[in-house]
Design a protein around this motif. Sequence first.
Motif, short mmCIF file in Angstrom:
data_model
loop_
_atom_site.label_atom_id
_atom_site.label_comp_id
_atom_site.label_asym_id
_atom_site.label_seq_id
_atom_site.Cartn_x
_atom_site.Cartn_y
_atom_site.Cartn_z
N HIS A 59 0.68 -1.29 -0.01
CA HIS A 59 0.09 0.18 0.06
C HIS A 59 0.83 1.34 0.12
O HIS A 59 0.32 2.32 -0.27
CB HIS A 59 -0.84 -0.05 1.21
CG HIS A 59 -0.37 0.29 2.54
ND1 HIS A 59 -1.13 -0.74 3.57
CD2 HIS A 59 0.40 0.73 2.99
CE1 HIS A 59 -0.08 -0.36 4.48
NE2 HIS A 59 0.60 0.64 4.31
N LEU A 80 -10.03 -3.06 1.02
CA LEU A 80 -11.05 -2.18 1.15
C LEU A 80 -12.46 -2.77 0.84
O LEU A 80 -12.58 -3.33 -0.30
CB LEU A 80 -10.85 -0.78 0.33
CG LEU A 80 -9.65 0.06 0.61
CD1 LEU A 80 -9.80 1.31 -0.04
CD2 LEU A 80 -9.67 0.27 2.21
N GLY A 97 -8.92 0.87 6.75
CA GLY A 97 -8.20 1.18 5.72
C GLY A 97 -8.71 2.58 4.96
O GLY A 97 -7.78 3.01 4.10
N LYS A 98 -9.82 3.05 4.96
CA LYS A 98 -10.37 4.05 4.15
C LYS A 98 -9.69 5.23 4.56
O LYS A 98 -9.45 6.48 3.83
CB LYS A 98 -11.75 4.12 4.08
CG LYS A 98 -12.35 2.93 3.29
CD LYS A 98 -13.81 2.96 3.18
CE LYS A 98 -14.55 1.92 2.36
NZ LYS A 98 -15.92 2.03 2.16
N GLU A 129 -6.33 5.00 6.16
CA GLU A 129 -5.01 4.71 6.08
C GLU A 129 -4.75 5.20 4.76
O GLU A 129 -3.61 5.58 4.45
CB GLU A 129 -4.76 3.29 6.21
CG GLU A 129 -3.36 2.91 5.91
CD GLU A 129 -2.35 3.38 6.98
OE1 GLU A 129 -1.10 3.34 6.60
OE2 GLU A 129 -3.00 3.76 8.23
N ASP A 130 -5.85 4.99 3.62
CA ASP A 130 -5.60 5.57 2.38
C ASP A 130 -5.34 6.89 2.29
O ASP A 130 -4.66 7.37 1.31
CB ASP A 130 -6.89 4.95 1.41
CG ASP A 130 -6.70 5.20 -0.16
OD1 ASP A 130 -5.62 4.82 -0.40
OD2 ASP A 130 -7.61 5.88 -0.58
N MET A 158 -1.77 7.60 2.95
CA MET A 158 -1.02 7.39 1.72
C MET A 158 -1.10 8.42 0.81
O MET A 158 -0.09 8.81 -0.09
CB MET A 158 -1.57 6.08 1.00
CG MET A 158 -1.31 4.70 1.92
SD MET A 158 0.27 4.29 2.27
CE MET A 158 0.41 4.98 3.99
N HIS A 179 -1.55 3.45 -2.34
CA HIS A 179 -2.84 3.64 -1.86
C HIS A 179 -3.45 2.14 -1.43
O HIS A 179 -2.96 1.20 -1.74
CB HIS A 179 -3.79 4.22 -3.06
CG HIS A 179 -3.90 3.42 -4.00
ND1 HIS A 179 -4.90 2.50 -4.51
CD2 HIS A 179 -3.29 3.24 -5.20
CE1 HIS A 179 -4.91 1.83 -5.73
NE2 HIS A 179 -3.66 2.31 -6.10
N VAL A 180 -4.37 2.19 -0.61
CA VAL A 180 -4.88 0.91 -0.15
C VAL A 180 -6.11 0.58 -0.97
O VAL A 180 -6.63 1.32 -1.71
CB VAL A 180 -5.66 1.24 1.50
CG1 VAL A 180 -6.07 -0.04 1.88
CG2 VAL A 180 -4.70 1.95 2.23
N ARG A 181 -5.68 -0.85 -1.49
CA ARG A 181 -6.73 -1.38 -2.44
C ARG A 181 -7.80 -2.14 -2.08
O ARG A 181 -7.99 -2.72 -1.12
CB ARG A 181 -5.49 -2.07 -3.26
CG ARG A 181 -4.64 -1.11 -4.01
CD ARG A 181 -3.69 -1.92 -4.74
NE ARG A 181 -2.50 -1.13 -5.38
CZ ARG A 181 -1.62 -0.52 -4.93
NH1 ARG A 181 -1.02 -0.77 -3.62
NH2 ARG A 181 -0.63 0.17 -5.62
#
Length: 358
Positions: free
Chosen positions: A268, A299, A308-309, A311-312, A315, A322-324
């Motif tokens: 990520h 996600l 994670g939204k 955490e993105d 990023m 980006h978190v995927r």
Amino acid sequence: MTDTVSAASAHRPGVTAGVSPQDGDVPAPVRMYEMLYSSLVSQLLIAVAELGVADALGDEVRHIDDLAERTGAHPGALYRALRALASVGVFTEVEPRTFGLTPLAATLRGDVPGSMRDLAKYVGLSERQRSFGALVHSLRTGQPSFDHVHGTDWWTYFAAHPELSTLFNNAMGNMARMVNGATLDAYDLTDVKHLIDVGGGQGHLVATLLARYPEMTAVVYDLARVVPEAAATVAKAGFADRVQCVGGDFLKSVPAGGDAYVLSWTIHDWADKDAITILSNVREQMKPGSKLIIIDEVLPEGDAPHFGKFEDIVMLSLLTGHVRTEAEFITLFEKAGLKHLETRPTSSPTSVIVAVPA
């Protein structure tokens, strides 16, 4: 992190951003007011972690005057801070101006399993805070606000400031210890005899795995400057004879010979182009029967809440990655010559994503 959210919502929905979004009893302007001020919870946690308040309390309860003396704080100011944190389940005022730890507050101790103290100090780094303050730059340009604020990218900056790099690695060690247990419970690695942890940092994941699987050997592969820290971690755990700590750049190559390759909280950080390069380098070294195990956030689609939204957004501000979603992982795998096998959720914010050679 789930415990933090649960404790907060048990006291007052809406005090922390993203908590209990459905609550008809709280008018929308009031909820927005609370969300706008929710960053103060984070700032207070960072401040008390820096002071070592949880360590000063330990297993005792202490009057604020005693606690202030032990931490070098102003008694009145410290009381106001702990009173605020106690209202969201962090610390508890057991008697007037006398505080003890709650399970959440205990995670800010530096001497306990599951410690988040180094992570709190890392989150509070002024370099990060200034970048988040300039987040509108990222929204306008799609580029990291860190680069805009500091005049260089994240990795170059940290290479020039080794003291920050050490704190970063310590913080990632906090995260690794939180995630590792959940990963071990979710995915069986009995069939793996030789594991290569790509971007393995200080070696906490490998140390955890070798304790669970006595026949396993491993390589911790990361930048040369991280190798001494990884060697110290595995030696302290008693596994120096079963682990090689190897320096290198996974954007150029990775070691050969693994039954399994692991990328934990790594992909990520990187934009798709670089992520495909990393995965392709792993694929090049995989032998028949090898598998790739990615430990990362996946996600969910739509409005479903997930750590994670946010955490993105980290990023977006600090890095190019980006978190995927699962679909985005599958696309990366296909471009790197890999085939998605399964995605398995864990009790932590991360999932285990498994791929094999296509």
